[in-house]
Write a protein that holds these residues in place. Structure first.
Motif, mmCIF file in Angstrom:
data_model
loop_
_atom_site.group_PDB
_atom_site.id
_atom_site.type_symbol
_atom_site.label_atom_id
_atom_site.label_comp_id
_atom_site.label_asym_id
_atom_site.label_seq_id
_atom_site.Cartn_x
_atom_site.Cartn_y
_atom_site.Cartn_z
ATOM 1 N N VAL A 30 0.827 -1.199 0.000
ATOM 2 C CA VAL A 30 0.000 0.000 0.000
ATOM 3 C C VAL A 30 0.867 1.258 0.000
ATOM 4 O O VAL A 30 0.528 2.264 -0.635
ATOM 5 N N LYS A 31 2.010 1.194 0.675
ATOM 6 C CA LYS A 31 2.917 2.346 0.706
ATOM 7 C C LYS A 31 3.406 2.702 -0.697
ATOM 8 O O LYS A 31 3.440 3.872 -1.085
ATOM 9 N N ILE A 32 3.764 1.679 -1.475
ATOM 10 C CA ILE A 32 4.201 1.915 -2.858
ATOM 11 C C ILE A 32 3.011 2.280 -3.732
ATOM 12 O O ILE A 32 3.074 3.171 -4.577
ATOM 13 N N TYR A 33 1.901 1.588 -3.535
ATOM 14 C CA TYR A 33 0.693 1.753 -4.336
ATOM 15 C C TYR A 33 0.156 3.177 -4.252
ATOM 16 O O TYR A 33 -0.350 3.737 -5.233
ATOM 17 N N THR A 34 0.248 3.786 -3.073
ATOM 18 C CA THR A 34 -0.299 5.134 -2.867
ATOM 19 C C THR A 34 0.781 6.208 -2.871
ATOM 20 O O THR A 34 0.531 7.335 -2.431
ATOM 21 N N ASP A 35 1.974 5.872 -3.321
ATOM 22 C CA ASP A 35 3.072 6.850 -3.368
ATOM 23 C C ASP A 35 2.665 8.067 -4.203
ATOM 24 O O ASP A 35 2.186 7.932 -5.327
ATOM 25 N N GLY A 36 2.840 9.246 -3.637
ATOM 26 C CA GLY A 36 2.481 10.477 -4.333
ATOM 27 C C GLY A 36 1.082 10.967 -4.012
ATOM 28 O O GLY A 36 0.714 12.077 -4.398
ATOM 29 N N ILE A 37 0.293 10.149 -3.325
ATOM 30 C CA ILE A 37 -1.052 10.566 -2.922
ATOM 31 C C ILE A 37 -0.980 11.022 -1.468
ATOM 32 O O ILE A 37 -0.714 10.234 -0.566
ATOM 33 N N ASP A 38 -1.195 12.320 -1.241
ATOM 34 C CA ASP A 38 -0.991 12.868 0.105
ATOM 35 C C ASP A 38 -2.255 13.473 0.715
ATOM 36 O O ASP A 38 -2.186 14.207 1.697
ATOM 37 N N ASP A 39 -3.441 13.167 0.129
ATOM 38 C CA ASP A 39 -4.672 13.726 0.693
ATOM 39 C C ASP A 39 -5.289 12.815 1.752
ATOM 40 O O ASP A 39 -6.373 13.076 2.260
ATOM 41 N N ALA A 40 -4.604 11.721 2.083
ATOM 42 C CA ALA A 40 -5.032 10.822 3.155
ATOM 43 C C ALA A 40 -3.827 10.001 3.599
ATOM 44 O O ALA A 40 -2.912 9.752 2.812
ATOM 45 N N ASP A 41 -3.820 9.558 4.877
ATOM 46 C CA ASP A 41 -2.729 8.742 5.404
ATOM 47 C C ASP A 41 -3.068 7.264 5.193
ATOM 48 O O ASP A 41 -3.918 6.698 5.882
ATOM 49 N N TYR A 42 -2.388 6.644 4.238
ATOM 50 C CA TYR A 42 -2.692 5.261 3.861
ATOM 51 C C TYR A 42 -1.843 4.230 4.611
ATOM 52 O O TYR A 42 -1.999 3.034 4.387
ATOM 53 N N ILE A 43 -0.962 4.674 5.493
ATOM 54 C CA ILE A 43 -0.116 3.738 6.226
ATOM 55 C C ILE A 43 -0.782 3.432 7.568
ATOM 56 O O ILE A 43 -0.767 4.248 8.495
ATOM 57 N N ALA A 44 -1.369 2.223 7.673
ATOM 58 C CA ALA A 44 -2.130 1.835 8.867
ATOM 59 C C ALA A 44 -1.832 0.373 9.198
ATOM 60 O O ALA A 44 -2.653 -0.508 8.935
ATOM 61 N N PRO A 45 -0.663 0.086 9.779
ATOM 62 C CA PRO A 45 -0.248 -1.306 9.987
ATOM 63 C C PRO A 45 -1.145 -2.104 10.929
ATOM 64 O O PRO A 45 -1.434 -3.272 10.660
ATOM 65 N N LEU A 46 -1.590 -1.509 12.047
ATOM 66 C CA LEU A 46 -2.442 -2.247 12.974
ATOM 67 C C LEU A 46 -3.783 -2.592 12.325
ATOM 68 O O LEU A 46 -4.267 -3.726 12.446
ATOM 69 N N PHE A 47 -4.376 -1.628 11.648
ATOM 70 C CA PHE A 47 -5.630 -1.887 10.940
ATOM 71 C C PHE A 47 -5.445 -2.986 9.901
ATOM 72 O O PHE A 47 -6.302 -3.860 9.744
ATOM 73 N N ALA A 48 -4.304 -2.962 9.199
ATOM 74 C CA ALA A 48 -4.039 -3.953 8.159
ATOM 75 C C ALA A 48 -4.012 -5.369 8.739
ATOM 76 O O ALA A 48 -4.629 -6.289 8.192
ATOM 77 N N ILE A 49 -3.302 -5.550 9.858
ATOM 78 C CA ILE A 49 -3.200 -6.883 10.480
ATOM 79 C C ILE A 49 -4.569 -7.363 10.945
ATOM 80 O O ILE A 49 -4.949 -8.522 10.733
ATOM 81 N N LEU A 50 -5.326 -6.472 11.582
ATOM 82 C CA LEU A 50 -6.650 -6.860 12.077
ATOM 83 C C LEU A 50 -7.603 -7.191 10.931
ATOM 84 O O LEU A 50 -8.429 -8.111 11.041
ATOM 85 N N LEU A 51 -7.492 -6.456 9.840
ATOM 86 C CA LEU A 51 -8.328 -6.743 8.674
ATOM 87 C C LEU A 51 -8.009 -8.123 8.104
ATOM 88 O O LEU A 51 -8.904 -8.878 7.712
ATOM 89 N N VAL A 52 -6.726 -8.473 8.082
ATOM 90 C CA VAL A 52 -6.308 -9.797 7.611
ATOM 91 C C VAL A 52 -6.849 -10.892 8.539
ATOM 92 O O VAL A 52 -7.347 -11.926 8.069
ATOM 93 N N VAL A 53 -6.759 -10.672 9.844
ATOM 94 C CA VAL A 53 -7.264 -11.659 10.807
ATOM 95 C C VAL A 53 -8.770 -11.864 10.619
ATOM 96 O O VAL A 53 -9.276 -12.994 10.652
ATOM 97 N N SER A 54 -9.500 -10.772 10.407
ATOM 98 C CA SER A 54 -10.943 -10.858 10.189
ATOM 99 C C SER A 54 -11.262 -11.703 8.957
ATOM 100 O O SER A 54 -12.146 -12.576 8.991
ATOM 101 N N ALA A 55 -10.537 -11.458 7.875
ATOM 102 C CA ALA A 55 -10.761 -12.214 6.636
ATOM 103 C C ALA A 55 -10.363 -13.676 6.794
ATOM 104 O O ALA A 55 -11.007 -14.571 6.230
ATOM 105 N N LEU A 56 -9.307 -13.937 7.548
ATOM 106 C CA LEU A 56 -8.865 -15.313 7.794
ATOM 107 C C LEU A 56 -9.943 -16.096 8.541
ATOM 108 O O LEU A 56 -10.260 -17.239 8.182
ATOM 109 N N LEU A 57 -10.512 -15.496 9.578
ATOM 110 C CA LEU A 57 -11.585 -16.155 10.332
ATOM 111 C C LEU A 57 -12.783 -16.452 9.435
ATOM 112 O O LEU A 57 -13.376 -17.532 9.502
#
Length: 508
Positions: A326-353
């Motif tokens: 996501v960091k590379i994917y959104t490089d140059g886009i500065d109208d929102a903070d796309y770096i959210a590691p804790l949210f990312a891990i929890l989202l993965v856990v939710s999908a895994l369950l």
């Protein structure tokens, strides 16, 4: 398993896997180009509109699951008259939804700008955007869903997969081309909707050619559990779709854009995982219709082992590599903070369950036990809604995903207990072992993957791909080793079946 069922299962898995891979790849391209061309607010608005339009599916009342459960018996018996009656009832039901959907679109077009505080588009443009996005959904209700349900119940999901695959490729090409020529967001979404509207037309043509359905009057309603299914469907849909809606109401559209980008990746992996169990519900339903209980238990165990292994590998890799991506994917886009590691891990856990729960859900749907399991669906939605509202103000994205995790786990445990006492009569301790194995494999794989990824400075897609390959190899070997030790008999049977098919394929 009969040769025909085995062949259909293989076709369903192969075409579903191909479709999800292409969808994932195409899905990574479109949002990046749309955010770059139109900005995070407008892209967030399109995602939010699509979510609000999807809420009309609440009116479906879970008819898809009820209809498939009712279709298994006449399909197994070759009862064309009963099949025709069920199909007519299904079509009439979805015609009504199509008309209600049209009215709903008009209302949403009028109020969405005020409701979302969208500043990038005026009222007329916002209303037009809502209308054009709705076109493909209207076509699905009016033409496509009834035919899709019939093919799913007939273990022919591969037909819908092939049609969807062609539509996805065409849509991606058209969207990128239109963006390249600086077309507006309304033009892009209009063409996209028209492309996806071709899918239900193709499905209708296939069913008309291959199924000799007759026109008949419905003497009495065939779908007996519609009311119960409605409650379950309302609950499920609220649980599955409330995150973006709550973020739209209680947070901001920039958060919706961040959520959508991460969810784009995770949901793509989740669908890729689900492709390995394509047609699973229809297979269970056919076995239940023919009272093959021993075969059902054995097949369920195989699918559970397969989905556990595949989910463990794919989601462990995703947990390690999603934030660098996501960091590379959104490089140059500065109208929102796309770096959210804790949210990312929890989202993965939710999908895994959710993925690990799929065999259990499929068994319940195949048996048609909607009334018996309604409290699982109700509890899931209520838990998710309450926790998300309580946590979103303090934790924003993390708050909504915590609500989703707790609710998903609740329904998972409910299914385990219900299946152990009813449909499969399995020992619930098998679930405890499965969770322990999956948790251990995920934790060890994630830690090893993180160690590898932190040895590199990942600042472009070339390095990301190289690191992802290394991480994938280590995680795959680790997950296979842990699961292989815990379920060596299932793995032995899998390899035995595979070897047999390879030898059979080599015979002159």
């Amino acid at each position: 398993m009969s040769d025909k069922r085995s062949r259909n299962a293989q076709l369903n898995i192969i075409t579903s896997l191909a479709f999800e891979i292409i969808t994932l790849l195409c899905g990574l391209l479109i949002p990046r180009f749309m955010i770059g061309a139109f900005g995070s607010e407008v892209y967030g608005a399109t995602a939010s509109i699509a979510q609000f339009l999807a809420y009309i599916a609440l009116l479906e009342g879970g008819i898809g699951g009820v209809a498939r459960a009712a279709l298994y018996r006449p399909l197994a018996d070759g009862d064309t008259h009963k099949l025709s009656m069920l199909t007519v009832e299904i079509k009439k039901f979805f015609y009504k939804i199509a008309y209600v959907f049209g009215a709903y679109v008009i209302v949403l077009a009028c109020v969405f700008k005020r409701m979302s505080d969208l500043e990038a588009l005026d009222w007329i443009s916002t209303a037009a955007l809502v209308i054009v996005i709705s076109i493909s959904t209207f076509a699905q209700y009016f033409i496509g869903i009834s035919n899709s349900i019939l093919l799913q119940a007939a273990q022919k999901s591969y037909v819908t997969n092939i049609v969807s695959l062609a539509g996805t490729i065409l849509n991606t090409a058209m969207v990128l081309l239109l963006i390249r020529f600086d077309c507006g967001i309304i033009t892009v979404k209009l063409v996209s909707s028209c492309v996806f509207a071709l899918k239900p037309i193709a499905m209708w043509m296939y069913v008309r050619k291959h199924y000799k359905l007759t026109k008949c009057e419905i003497s009495e309603p065939q779908l007996k559990q519609k009311t119960t299914a409605l409650g379950q469907h309302l609950a499920y849909f609220l649980h599955s779709n409330m995150d973006i809606v709550l973020l739209t109401w209680l947070s901001d559209l920039a958060s919706v854009a961040v959520y959508t980008v991460y969810n784009m990746v995770v949901s793509g992996i989740q669908k890729l995982t689900a492709s390995f169990t394509s047609g699973m519900e229809a297979l269970f339903g056919d076995m239940l219709a023919k009272n093959e209980k021993d075969g059902l238990n054995k097949t369920f165990g195989y699918y559970e082992t397969l989905i556990s292994t595949v989910s463990g590998i794919l989601f462990s890799i995703t947990a390690v590599m999603i934030v660098p991506f996501v960091k590379i994917y959104t490089d140059g886009i500065d109208d929102a903070d796309y770096i959210a590691p804790l949210f990312a891990i929890l989202l993965v856990v939710s999908a895994l369950l959710y993925s690990l729960r799929m065999p259990y859900h499929a068994a319940v749907m195949a048996a048609g036990h909607f009334k018996q399991t309604r409290f699982a669906a109700y509890g899931e939605a209520i838990i998710n809604l309450i926790l998300s509202i309580l946590l979103i103000k303090s934790f924003n994205l993390v708050g909504v995903i915590i609500g989703t995790i707790v609710a998903t786990l609740y329904r998972f445990i409910y299914y385990v207990i219900y299946l152990s006492k009813n449909i499969l009569n399995r020992n619930a301790l098998l679930f405890a072992k499965r969770i322990a194995v999956n948790s251990s494999a995920f934790a060890v794989s994630f830690l090893l993957g993180r160690i590898i990824s932190q040895c590199f400075e990942i600042n472009n897609f070339g390095i990301w791909i190289m690191v992802a390959i290394c991480v994938a190899v280590v995680i795959s070997l680790t997950t296979l080793l842990i699961n292989g030790l815990a379920y060596h008999k299932d793995y032995k049977d899998f390899f035995g079946i595979l070897t047999k098919k390879i030898k059979h394929g080599r015979k002159p």
